[in-house]
Scaffold this motif. Structure first.
Motif, short mmCIF file in Angstrom:
data_model
loop_
_atom_site.label_atom_id
_atom_site.label_comp_id
_atom_site.label_asym_id
_atom_site.label_seq_id
_atom_site.Cartn_x
_atom_site.Cartn_y
_atom_site.Cartn_z
N THR A 40 -88.65 -19.34 13.92
CA THR A 40 -89.69 -18.42 13.46
C THR A 40 -90.96 -19.19 13.10
O THR A 40 -90.94 -20.39 12.82
N CYS A 53 -85.09 -17.43 15.41
CA CYS A 53 -85.83 -16.18 15.50
C CYS A 53 -84.97 -15.00 15.92
O CYS A 53 -85.22 -13.87 15.51
N GLU A 86 -85.00 -21.90 10.66
CA GLU A 86 -84.67 -20.48 10.89
C GLU A 86 -84.83 -20.06 12.36
O GLU A 86 -85.90 -20.18 12.94
N ARG A 117 -82.23 -14.15 14.95
CA ARG A 117 -81.48 -13.59 13.83
C ARG A 117 -82.40 -13.27 12.66
O ARG A 117 -81.99 -13.27 11.50
N SER A 118 -83.67 -13.03 12.97
CA SER A 118 -84.65 -12.76 11.94
C SER A 118 -85.61 -11.68 12.43
O SER A 118 -85.77 -11.48 13.63
#
Length: 240
Positions: A97, A82, A80, A84-85
């Motif tokens: 992340t 970061c 994942e 886009r979170s």
């Protein structure tokens, strides 16, 4: 006395004749549409097989054999990202992340169970891929620009770095995984999740690479036991 048709009878015959012609035209049109749809379906490239589905057990067996022989190229998407979170970042915002670190470590453990004694590993130079590779493997991983700038060249570059008899693991991006599918004439409609792994078979430098399939991070628990069992059986047979 010869009976004559009235106006109503003539109109009835005309309507029935017109209806028959219309019905035949509809049947022909429907058959043509169906034939076209079947042709398009048959000619369209197939998607990469999901190795977690039981109907692709033969592909899992093929992956097991190819991995044991050092004939596999595996593309792994970073975990994942970061930026886009809303989750906290592990480091720079263009990295992964914090919560994705366990996913990357588990993914590395899954590959370790398959065996990493005979594997070369590279990653894209971007922060998120380098972090993913660092979390997955307890060894230095060399960054390669072609694992980010991969448009139209991913397969050829991967083959240049594939050593015969050694598996090749590449930590890269979903766009590059799509590029590999394109080069193998495989449909690019699969949306690879974070940490997804895509496998191809390269039996020799002169052989045409073939698609084996992919494993999402949540599905390793279903696929890995079959792979490990197959690898152990192969090892026992070779020792005997």
């Amino acid at each position: 006395m010869t009976p004559s048709l009235g106006l109503t009878g003539v109109k009835g015959l005309t309507l029935r004749s017109a209806f028959a012609r219309y019905r035949n035209a509809v049947v022909v049109l429907a058959a043509s549409v169906l034939a076209l749809a079947l042709t398009v379906q048959l000619l369209a490239p197939a998607s990469a097989p999901n190795l977690a589905q039981t109907r692709h057990f033969d592909r899992v067996q093929a992956l097991t054999r190819s991995w044991a022989q050092g004939d596999v190229i595996a593309l792994v998407r970073h975990v994942e990202r970061c930026d886009r979170s809303i989750a906290p970042c592990l480091g720079p915002v263009d990295g992964v992340t914090v919560r994705a670190t366990d996913t990357a470590r588990q993914l590395g453990a899954d590959f370790l169970k398959m065996g990493l004694q005979n594997v070369d590993i590279y990653s894209s130079p971007l922060t998120r891929t380098r972090q993913t590779a660092g979390l997955m493997f307890e060894r230095p991983v060399q960054a390669q620009d072609w694992l980010f700038n991969c448009r139209g060249t991913l397969l050829s570059d991967a083959l240049k770095h594939k050593v015969p008899g050694r598996n090749l693991v590449l930590v890269t991006h979903s766009e590059c995984m799509d590029q590999l599918e394109q080069s193998l004439h495989v449909a690019t409609d699969t949306a690879f999740g974070y940490g997804a792994s895509l496998f191809i078979d390269v039996p020799s430098p002169d052989a045409q690479p073939t698609m084996l399939g992919y494993i999402e991070t949540a599905d390793w628990g279903r696929v890995l036991p079959m792979v490990v069992a197959g690898l152990h059986r192969g090892l026992e047979t070779s020792n005997f």
